[in-house]
Design an enzyme around this catalytic site. Sequence first.
Site, PDB file in Angstrom:
ATOM      1  CD  GLU A   5      47.377 -23.753 -23.238  1.00 60.34           C
ATOM      2  OE1 GLU A   5      47.602 -24.521 -24.333  1.00 60.34           O
ATOM      3  OE2 GLU A   5      48.406 -23.443 -22.683  1.00 60.34           O
TER       4      GLU A   5
ATOM      5  CG  ASP B 216      44.706 -25.803 -25.398  1.00 58.76           C
ATOM      6  OD1 ASP B 216      44.931 -24.581 -25.339  1.00 58.76           O
ATOM      7  OD2 ASP B 216      45.677 -26.533 -25.165  1.00 58.76           O
TER       8      ASP B 216
ATOM      9  CD  GLU C  46      46.236 -27.839 -29.085  1.00 60.32           C
ATOM     10  OE1 GLU C  46      47.399 -27.258 -28.761  1.00 60.32           O
ATOM     11  OE2 GLU C  46      46.025 -29.037 -28.773  1.00 60.32           O
TER      12      GLU C  46
ATOM     13  CD  GLN D  84      44.989 -32.754 -28.887  1.00 54.86           C
ATOM     14  OE1 GLN D  84      45.524 -33.942 -29.342  1.00 54.86           O
ATOM     15  NE2 GLN D  84      46.228 -31.676 -28.611  1.00 54.86           N
ATOM     16  CB  THR D  85      38.898 -30.553 -26.637  1.00 58.18           C
ATOM     17  OG1 THR D  85      38.739 -31.703 -26.385  1.00 58.18           O
ATOM     18  CG2 THR D  85      38.122 -30.172 -27.969  1.00 58.18           C
TER      19      THR D  85
ATOM     20  CB  THR E  27      47.994 -34.789 -16.173  1.00 63.40           C
ATOM     21  OG1 THR E  27      48.813 -35.065 -15.108  1.00 63.40           O
ATOM     22  CG2 THR E  27      46.850 -35.571 -16.363  1.00 63.40           C
ATOM     23  N   GLY E  28      48.099 -33.801 -19.818  1.00 63.55           N
ATOM     24  CA  GLY E  28      47.269 -33.512 -20.890  1.00 63.55           C
ATOM     25  C   GLY E  28      45.890 -34.033 -20.798  1.00 63.55           C
TER      26      GLY E  28
ATOM     27  CD  GLU F 220      46.498 -34.691 -24.447  1.00 69.86           C
ATOM     28  OE1 GLU F 220      46.067 -35.659 -23.790  1.00 69.86           O
ATOM     29  OE2 GLU F 220      47.757 -34.314 -24.515  1.00 69.86           O
TER      30      GLU F 220
ATOM     31  NE  ARG G  51      48.760 -38.806 -21.607  1.00 71.14           N
ATOM     32  CZ  ARG G  51      47.849 -37.743 -22.085  1.00 71.14           C
ATOM     33  NH1 ARG G  51      47.070 -37.905 -22.956  1.00 71.14           N
ATOM     34  NH2 ARG G  51      48.245 -36.498 -21.918  1.00 71.14           N
TER      35      ARG G  51
END
Length: 310
Positions: free
Chosen positions: A127, A129, A131, A144-145, A155-156, A158, A301
């Site tokens: 994916e 993105d 957003e 937001q990418t 594991t985003g 962002e 995180r």
Amino acid sequence: MALIWQHKLLFSPLLITTFCLLLNLVSSRTRPFTPPTVTPFTNSFPRLPIDRAFSNAFGASNVNLLSNGTIATLALDKLSGSGLVSKSSYYYGFFSAAIKLPAGLSSGVVVAFYLSNADKFPHNHDEIDIELLGHDKRNDWVIQTNVYANGSVSTGREEKFYFWFDPTKEYHYYTILWNSYHTLFLVDNIPVREFKQGSVYPSKPMSVYATIWDGSEWATHGGKYPVDYKYAPFVVSFSEMELTGCTSDPAQCSKSTTSSASGLDPVNGPQFTKLSQQQMAALDWARRKLMFYSYCADKNRFKVMPPECH
């Protein structure tokens, strides 16, 4: 604000409150940034009628096609969001849309322009993105990418940016360029993020989606401000769609270095595989002036940073 506090005895509480609200509105809506000049990628590829390139993905009753299929409005109301999906899937390419976001209070609303193959690879999908996240009373829309590869949804990756313009006033270009070298995210042709090919990288054909939906659980301040449906419907407009990508066997895509070979990789030429000096300066500008979150800086995180952050 310092001036207000120094002279607070001269103003009524109501006047002070009103002035603070106006000051906040002006400062958030008119960021004093002039973007760098770049050569526009969006002039390099043809624009497609939306009704020819897309089908309804969900919420068909909230999708309207205008101007002979060149504009689509998607709505979110209490019953449903809405979305479009490309009729073709692509392995590498250039994907762009001119988008005008809903005006007014839009907390919890998510407008997305993205690539995904979750329908075909539910357990190891890719994916890419863009957003656009709605705002509360004090903040503007933000972008937001994100990148997922081979099902790496835990594991985003962002990164979030402020805009240097009001995205509800007129159409602006939002673009993804994806090839075997890197993935670029661009806003009005300004690169805001470069994600280089590495151990984690989207590797399978994807469809293109344009959607609006309820992201109350996370979109605005981590879910603090949900969608308020008394302001519905929330309507976003998409126009000037550009979908130019490799639709053939992946092994053939990398063999093309021109944008004219049908079915081959249209973004494998030198102007697309490496940032120019002009683009590098623009990328640096965007990240210094506008980026306010990167997963690579989130030590709370990640105990061990993802490899591409080093």
